[in-house]
Design an enzyme around this catalytic site. Sequence first.
Site, mmCIF file in Angstrom:
data_model
loop_
_atom_site.group_PDB
_atom_site.id
_atom_site.type_symbol
_atom_site.label_atom_id
_atom_site.label_comp_id
_atom_site.label_asym_id
_atom_site.label_seq_id
_atom_site.Cartn_x
_atom_site.Cartn_y
_atom_site.Cartn_z
ATOM 1 N N HIS A 19 0.822 -1.220 0.000
ATOM 2 C CA HIS A 19 0.000 0.000 0.000
ATOM 3 C C HIS A 19 0.857 1.272 0.000
ATOM 4 C CE1 HIS A 19 -3.437 -2.541 1.214
ATOM 5 N NE2 HIS A 19 -2.690 -3.014 2.201
HETATM 6 O O1 RIB Z 1 -5.221 -0.053 4.776
HETATM 7 C C1 RIB Z 1 -3.834 -0.043 4.550
HETATM 8 C C2 RIB Z 1 -3.169 1.012 5.374
HETATM 9 O O2 RIB Z 1 -3.383 0.737 6.756
HETATM 10 C C3 RIB Z 1 -1.632 1.032 5.196
HETATM 11 O O3 RIB Z 1 -1.159 2.338 5.408
HETATM 12 C C4 RIB Z 1 -1.150 0.135 6.295
HETATM 13 O O4 RIB Z 1 0.172 0.455 6.733
HETATM 14 C C5 RIB Z 1 -2.136 0.464 7.385
HETATM 15 O O5 RIB Z 1 -1.683 1.643 8.047
#
Ligand code: RIB
Length: 312
Positions: free
Chosen positions: A241
């Site tokens: 992500h």
């Molecule tokens: O949903 C994904 C996000 O939530 C990413 O930033 C992961 O590190 C968590 O913080």
Amino acid sequence: MARKIIIDTDPGQDDAVAILLALASPEIEVLGVVAVAGNVPLALTEVNARKVVELSGRRDVPVFAGCDRPLARALVTAEHVHGKTGLDGIELPAPDLPLQAQHGVDFIIGTLRREAAGTVTLVAIGPLTNIAEAFRRAPDIVARVERIVLMGGAYFEVGNITPAAEFNIFVDPEAAAAVFGAGVPLTVMPLDVTHKALTDRSWIEAMRALPGRCGPAVAGWTDFFERFDTAKYGSLGAPLHDPCTIAWLLQPELFSGREINVEIETEGRWTTGMTVADWWRVSGRASNALFLKDVDRDGLFALLLERIARLP
Ligand code: RIB
Ligand code: CA
């Protein structure tokens, strides 16, 4: 001239890869790293942020602790995804790099007041508490922000922490509503695009084979991090992500999306934390975000490998 950024983060294995990518890239000047409560409590995210900066060898980059809870709700964490330390997957020594005494929100405010207006980009890869609090305490800095590039939200991909909401937005929806309503140019990296940024075994093994310590660290983190997503989604790899935010700064052509209106639900019985993305522009509401949807996955992972290889 390198782009000046502040990274606001809740490490988090994917946060760690994003931080390393930024620190490996000469196009970017990281003015500071500010930890926020999110994946795990602040007491751990600040340590994890220091561990990652120290691992990169960039002891010149200051690390701060910001807010330890959301603006108006109890903290929700994600140890089930990231492990009890928040950075499970490899053992790293307790950091020698000191935590800055200044509160992270004050660092954000002070930096935006000191640097020339329109020259500092905020990269938010955790809940938006610190940024919303900085805007609340110092409204004068809002117009000085060049852009906020954030990982958060979901629309076609729906939620990952509830059926409707993505984690970063869900943890602090009031903060997200303040940020999305502040009028600052936004680039939003939702699950719609990050769920296409899936690791694969060959890439992880190429990381593990890199000389130095950072490549093997990324391999260890993704080995751990992917077990949750492969079990939940049946996917073949883990969604990276947070590195998508830094990759967009480096090579925006890897991504595509639309300028649309995005509102944050803060009162829904079932939908609190939902990013209500007007992808088909039916609401008539003004656009406030570049909402990304697609990525050149192979180009992204080639960039990640090439840059992490530059680190010790
Ligand atoms: O949903 C994904 C996000 O939530 C990413 O930033 C992961 O590190 C968590 O913080
Ligand atoms: Ca994160």
